[in-house]
Every structure is written in structure tokens, then in C-alpha cells.
Design a protein around this motif. Structure first.
Motif, PDB file in Angstrom:
ATOM      1  N   GLN A 191      47.459  40.666  37.638  1.00 54.98           N
ATOM      2  CA  GLN A 191      47.809  41.796  38.490  1.00 54.98           C
ATOM      3  C   GLN A 191      46.618  42.740  38.693  1.00 54.98           C
ATOM      4  OE1 GLN A 191      50.839  41.598  39.883  1.00 54.98           O
ATOM      5  NE2 GLN A 191      51.048  39.726  38.643  1.00 54.98           N
ATOM      6  N   LYS A 192      45.522  42.486  37.960  1.00 59.81           N
ATOM      7  CA  LYS A 192      44.345  43.354  38.052  1.00 59.81           C
ATOM      8  C   LYS A 192      43.188  42.605  38.700  1.00 59.81           C
ATOM      9  CE  LYS A 192      45.414  45.827  33.738  1.00 59.81           C
ATOM     10  NZ  LYS A 192      44.900  46.168  32.376  1.00 59.81           N
ATOM     11  N   PRO A 193      42.276  43.303  39.366  1.00 60.24           N
ATOM     12  CA  PRO A 193      41.103  42.641  39.942  1.00 60.24           C
ATOM     13  C   PRO A 193      40.161  42.155  38.839  1.00 60.24           C
ATOM     14  CG  PRO A 193      40.940  45.026  40.174  1.00 60.24           C
ATOM     15  CD  PRO A 193      42.322  44.743  39.669  1.00 60.24           C
ATOM     16  N   ALA A 194      39.246  41.272  39.208  1.00 61.67           N
ATOM     17  CA  ALA A 194      38.333  40.673  38.235  1.00 61.67           C
ATOM     18  C   ALA A 194      37.544  41.726  37.478  1.00 61.67           C
ATOM     19  CB  ALA A 194      37.394  39.705  38.944  1.00 61.67           C
ATOM     20  N   GLU A 195      37.028  42.742  38.186  1.00 63.68           N
ATOM     21  CA  GLU A 195      36.193  43.754  37.534  1.00 63.68           C
ATOM     22  C   GLU A 195      36.961  44.488  36.438  1.00 63.68           C
ATOM     23  OE1 GLU A 195      36.385  43.268  40.718  1.00 63.68           O
ATOM     24  OE2 GLU A 195      34.336  42.995  41.500  1.00 63.68           O
ATOM     25  N   GLU A 196      38.226  44.773  36.685  1.00 65.12           N
ATOM     26  CA  GLU A 196      39.019  45.491  35.684  1.00 65.12           C
ATOM     27  C   GLU A 196      39.303  44.606  34.480  1.00 65.12           C
ATOM     28  OE1 GLU A 196      43.033  48.287  35.421  1.00 65.12           O
ATOM     29  OE2 GLU A 196      42.277  47.578  37.364  1.00 65.12           O
ATOM     30  N   ASN A 197      39.565  43.317  34.721  1.00 58.02           N
ATOM     31  CA  ASN A 197      39.760  42.386  33.614  1.00 58.02           C
ATOM     32  C   ASN A 197      38.501  42.284  32.763  1.00 58.02           C
ATOM     33  OD1 ASN A 197      42.400  40.799  33.417  1.00 58.02           O
ATOM     34  ND2 ASN A 197      42.031  40.742  35.631  1.00 58.02           N
ATOM     35  N   ILE A 198      37.353  42.189  33.417  1.00 60.74           N
ATOM     36  CA  ILE A 198      36.083  42.078  32.692  1.00 60.74           C
ATOM     37  C   ILE A 198      35.822  43.338  31.875  1.00 60.74           C
ATOM     38  CG2 ILE A 198      33.579  41.943  32.990  1.00 60.74           C
ATOM     39  CD1 ILE A 198      34.171  40.144  35.458  1.00 60.74           C
ATOM     40  N   LYS A 199      36.115  44.491  32.461  1.00 60.77           N
ATOM     41  CA  LYS A 199      35.940  45.749  31.725  1.00 60.77           C
ATOM     42  C   LYS A 199      36.832  45.788  30.493  1.00 60.77           C
ATOM     43  CE  LYS A 199      38.032  49.472  32.965  1.00 60.77           C
ATOM     44  NZ  LYS A 199      38.519  50.662  33.706  1.00 60.77           N
ATOM     45  N   ASP A 200      38.093  45.385  30.648  1.00 60.87           N
ATOM     46  CA  ASP A 200      39.028  45.417  29.523  1.00 60.87           C
ATOM     47  C   ASP A 200      38.623  44.442  28.422  1.00 60.87           C
ATOM     48  OD1 ASP A 200      40.513  47.316  30.838  1.00 60.87           O
ATOM     49  OD2 ASP A 200      42.043  45.916  31.560  1.00 60.87           O
ATOM     50  N   LEU A 201      38.148  43.259  28.800  1.00 56.63           N
ATOM     51  CA  LEU A 201      37.801  42.237  27.816  1.00 56.63           C
ATOM     52  C   LEU A 201      36.480  42.516  27.113  1.00 56.63           C
ATOM     53  CD1 LEU A 201      38.742  38.949  29.725  1.00 56.63           C
ATOM     54  CD2 LEU A 201      39.842  39.820  27.666  1.00 56.63           C
ATOM     55  N   CYS A 202      35.502  43.008  27.867  1.00 58.19           N
ATOM     56  CA  CYS A 202      34.128  43.059  27.349  1.00 58.19           C
ATOM     57  C   CYS A 202      33.631  44.450  26.949  1.00 58.19           C
ATOM     58  CB  CYS A 202      33.168  42.491  28.394  1.00 58.19           C
ATOM     59  SG  CYS A 202      33.523  40.802  28.889  1.00 58.19           S
ATOM     60  N   PHE A 203      34.192  45.477  27.528  1.00 56.68           N
ATOM     61  CA  PHE A 203      33.609  46.801  27.324  1.00 56.68           C
ATOM     62  C   PHE A 203      34.576  47.847  26.789  1.00 56.68           C
ATOM     63  CE2 PHE A 203      31.276  44.718  30.795  1.00 56.68           C
ATOM     64  CZ  PHE A 203      30.020  44.650  30.205  1.00 56.68           C
ATOM     65  N   LYS A 204      35.862  47.602  26.900  1.00 54.14           N
ATOM     66  CA  LYS A 204      36.846  48.555  26.406  1.00 54.14           C
ATOM     67  C   LYS A 204      37.003  48.389  24.902  1.00 54.14           C
ATOM     68  CE  LYS A 204      41.531  50.198  27.428  1.00 54.14           C
ATOM     69  NZ  LYS A 204      42.738  49.949  28.281  1.00 54.14           N
ATOM     70  N   LYS A 205      37.037  49.478  24.173  1.00 54.23           N
ATOM     71  CA  LYS A 205      37.157  49.415  22.722  1.00 54.23           C
ATOM     72  C   LYS A 205      38.376  48.596  22.330  1.00 54.23           C
ATOM     73  CE  LYS A 205      37.210  52.333  18.595  1.00 54.23           C
ATOM     74  NZ  LYS A 205      37.207  53.743  18.079  1.00 54.23           N
ATOM     75  N   GLY A 206      38.159  47.614  21.453  1.00 61.95           N
ATOM     76  CA  GLY A 206      39.243  46.739  21.040  1.00 61.95           C
ATOM     77  C   GLY A 206      39.409  45.515  21.912  1.00 61.95           C
ATOM     78  N   GLY A 207      38.627  45.403  22.981  1.00 59.97           N
ATOM     79  CA  GLY A 207      38.716  44.246  23.868  1.00 59.97           C
ATOM     80  C   GLY A 207      38.353  42.952  23.145  1.00 59.97           C
ATOM     81  N   LEU A 208      38.948  41.860  23.569  1.00 60.19           N
ATOM     82  CA  LEU A 208      38.786  40.583  22.875  1.00 60.19           C
ATOM     83  C   LEU A 208      37.337  40.144  22.760  1.00 60.19           C
ATOM     84  CD1 LEU A 208      40.047  38.028  21.606  1.00 60.19           C
ATOM     85  CD2 LEU A 208      40.229  37.091  23.922  1.00 60.19           C
ATOM     86  N   LEU A 209      36.541  40.378  23.799  1.00 56.72           N
ATOM     87  CA  LEU A 209      35.174  39.860  23.815  1.00 56.72           C
ATOM     88  C   LEU A 209      34.124  40.857  23.340  1.00 56.72           C
ATOM     89  CD1 LEU A 209      35.226  37.848  27.181  1.00 56.72           C
ATOM     90  CD2 LEU A 209      35.736  37.068  24.867  1.00 56.72           C
ATOM     91  N   VAL A 210      34.544  42.041  22.970  1.00 51.04           N
ATOM     92  CA  VAL A 210      33.571  43.067  22.580  1.00 51.04           C
ATOM     93  C   VAL A 210      32.749  42.622  21.380  1.00 51.04           C
ATOM     94  CG1 VAL A 210      33.279  45.415  21.704  1.00 51.04           C
ATOM     95  CG2 VAL A 210      34.894  44.966  23.552  1.00 51.04           C
ATOM     96  N   ARG A 211      33.404  42.046  20.357  1.00 51.25           N
ATOM     97  CA  ARG A 211      32.714  41.614  19.148  1.00 51.25           C
ATOM     98  C   ARG A 211      32.782  40.091  18.959  1.00 51.25           C
ATOM     99  NH1 ARG A 211      34.392  42.777  14.526  1.00 51.25           N
ATOM    100  NH2 ARG A 211      32.351  43.044  13.565  1.00 51.25           N
ATOM    101  N   GLU A 212      33.117  39.405  20.015  1.00 55.52           N
ATOM    102  CA  GLU A 212      33.358  37.971  19.901  1.00 55.52           C
ATOM    103  C   GLU A 212      32.122  37.191  19.460  1.00 55.52           C
ATOM    104  OE1 GLU A 212      36.179  34.646  20.679  1.00 55.52           O
ATOM    105  OE2 GLU A 212      36.116  36.661  19.830  1.00 55.52           O
ATOM    106  N   PHE A 213      30.963  37.587  19.968  1.00 57.33           N
ATOM    107  CA  PHE A 213      29.746  36.849  19.625  1.00 57.33           C
ATOM    108  C   PHE A 213      29.498  36.862  18.124  1.00 57.33           C
ATOM    109  CE2 PHE A 213      25.194  36.723  18.724  1.00 57.33           C
ATOM    110  CZ  PHE A 213      24.848  35.529  19.327  1.00 57.33           C
ATOM    111  N   GLU A 214      29.581  38.051  17.509  1.00 58.24           N
ATOM    112  CA  GLU A 214      29.345  38.154  16.073  1.00 58.24           C
ATOM    113  C   GLU A 214      30.370  37.363  15.278  1.00 58.24           C
ATOM    114  OE1 GLU A 214      29.401  40.631  18.145  1.00 58.24           O
ATOM    115  OE2 GLU A 214      27.474  41.684  18.005  1.00 58.24           O
ATOM    116  N   GLN A 215      31.615  37.309  15.782  1.00 56.52           N
ATOM    117  CA  GLN A 215      32.689  36.673  15.030  1.00 56.52           C
ATOM    118  C   GLN A 215      32.611  35.153  15.056  1.00 56.52           C
ATOM    119  OE1 GLN A 215      36.120  38.473  16.864  1.00 56.52           O
ATOM    120  NE2 GLN A 215      36.114  40.218  15.467  1.00 56.52           N
TER     121      GLN A 215
END
Length: 223
Positions: A191-215
Motif C-alpha cells: 500500500q506504500k510507494p517504494a521509497e517509503e518501504n525503503i525508508k522504513d526497512l533501511c533507515f527508520k529506527k528498528g527497521g529490518l535492514l538497519v542492522r542486518e549487515f552486522e547480524q
């Protein structure tokens, strides 16, 4: 004897679950290692999981041979799948673990022609070094499956199955960030545009991909 490997989030456990859903399946997993995790800790956890799987109190054996034998006696007849998930967690604290597993396969498990033993893990380097390149397992592994990211045409099938109405350009932007990793695709809010999904996943605190690399980085190259 089958080996399934691939990075975390790629769908190994889900694939095995779908494959085995109409068969008797026993799944065991090591506990995530820490600096203080010991061989004994892994034995206790496996004994607890084995007891639960067999409908008995936790087994308190202090040797992998005894635990493997208990499991083999319970699975000596009929169509059954045994899964050792995150095998590197289970065996990295005991230098004899894989040797005892190899012996258990030779002496017990393979005597049931309908049994499938699946060794699964995310630590691809550990699996390559200690299992696939180990002479002890030479000639014993029937199939090795390395899961990769979904190719573009399968990502398209994924979105069709999810009833997602996205433009080709929106899909391209999402895949440029997520790749074809199933779990990441499942996190997309259609229901959200790509940019908003990317922001939520990668840059929003707690997002799935924020710390994914380290994990996941240490998993891939753990030996």
C-alpha cells in the motif's frame, strides 16, 4: 544425507518445512553461540529437544553418541525426515561432533532406506570446510542444495501470488535494495510507494535492514 546451505533469510527452513509437511519430521537446532556457550550447553539443548520430540523427559546424556543412538532407534523404520538446523552452532564447540555424526549415519541412520537426514546451516564457510570438504563425509552426501536469491521471474510470481499491484518501476526500485531475498520481500507493504518501504526497512529506527549487515555477516564467513 542432504546438505542445505545459504545465507540467513533466504528460506532454508521454509523450504524444508514445505518439502516435509506431509511426512514425519523431527527438527533439531543448535543454540546461538556466545563467548560463554559450551559443548555441554549444546548437548543439554539437544537432549531437551530430543526428549520433547519423543514425548519423554529431557535426555541428560553427556555424549553425542548416546543422543544420536536414541534418535536413530526412534527413526529406524518408516518414512521420516530428521533435520539438524544451524549445524555449525550445534557442533562448533566439540571437535568430535562431526565424526560422531558421521559414525551415527554409517552405523544407524542409513540403515533405514526411507530416512532423510538434512544438515542445514547459514555458516556456508563452516559447512564447506567441515562437511563438504571433509573426507569423513566423502561419498555419503547424496545432494547439496545452496539456496540463492530468487531470480527476477520468481520475484514476479511472488508478487502475483501476493496480489500486489505494483508498477514495473516500483518493483525495480524495491529489488535494487532488497534483492530476491524472500523475507525482505514479505516485509514490503504494497500500500506504500517504494521509497517509503525503503525508508522504513533501511533507515527508520528498528527497521529490518538497519542492522542486518552486522547480524548476518559473521554467519556467512564463520569457520
Amino acid at each position: 544425507l542432504i546438505v542445505v546451505q545459504g545465507r540467513r533469510r533466504i528460506g532454508k527452513s521454509r523450504l524444508i518445512k514445505e518439502f516435509s509437511k506431509n511426512m514425519k519430521t523431527l527438527v533439531f537446532s543448535g543454540i546461538p553461540p556466545t563467548e560463554k556457550t559450551t559443548r555441554k550447553d549444546q548437548l543439554v539443548e539437544f537432549g531437551w529437544q530430543l526428549g520433547k520430540a519423543l514425548g519423554q523427559p529431557p535426555f541428560k546424556d553427556d555424549d553425542w553418541n548416546d543422543l544420536f543412538l536414541r534418535l536413530a532407534l526412534h527413526t529406524r523404520e518408516g518414512r521420516v525426515i530428521v533435520v539438524f538446523d544451524e549445524i555449525s552452532w550445534m557442533g562448533s564447540k566439540d571437535h568430535n561432533f562431526l565424526g560422531k555424526l558421521k559414525n551415527a549415519w554409517d552405523l544407524h541412520f542409513k540403515n533405514n532406506p526411507e530416512l532423510i537426514l538434512i544438515i542445514c546451516g547459514s555458516a556456508s564457510a563452516w559447512i564447506e570446510k567441515n562437511i563438504l570438504s571433509n573426507t569423513g563425509f566423502l561419498g555419503r552426501i547424496s545432494f547439496t542444495l545452496t539456496l540463492e536469491e530468487l531470480p527476477l521471474h520468481e520475484c514476479q510470481q511472488f508478487w502475483v501470488a501476493s496480489n500486489a499491484h505494483l508498477s514495473t518501476y516500483e518493483k525495480f526500485k524495491i529489488l535494487s535494495v532488497t534483492g530476491g531475498v524472500p523475507l525482505y520481500l514479505e516485509e514490503i507493504d504494497f500500500q506504500k510507494p517504494a521509497e517509503e518501504n525503503i525508508k522504513d526497512l533501511c533507515f527508520k529506527k528498528g527497521g529490518l535492514l538497519v542492522r542486518e549487515f552486522e547480524q548476518i555477516f559473521s554467519d556467512l564467513f564463520s569457520t
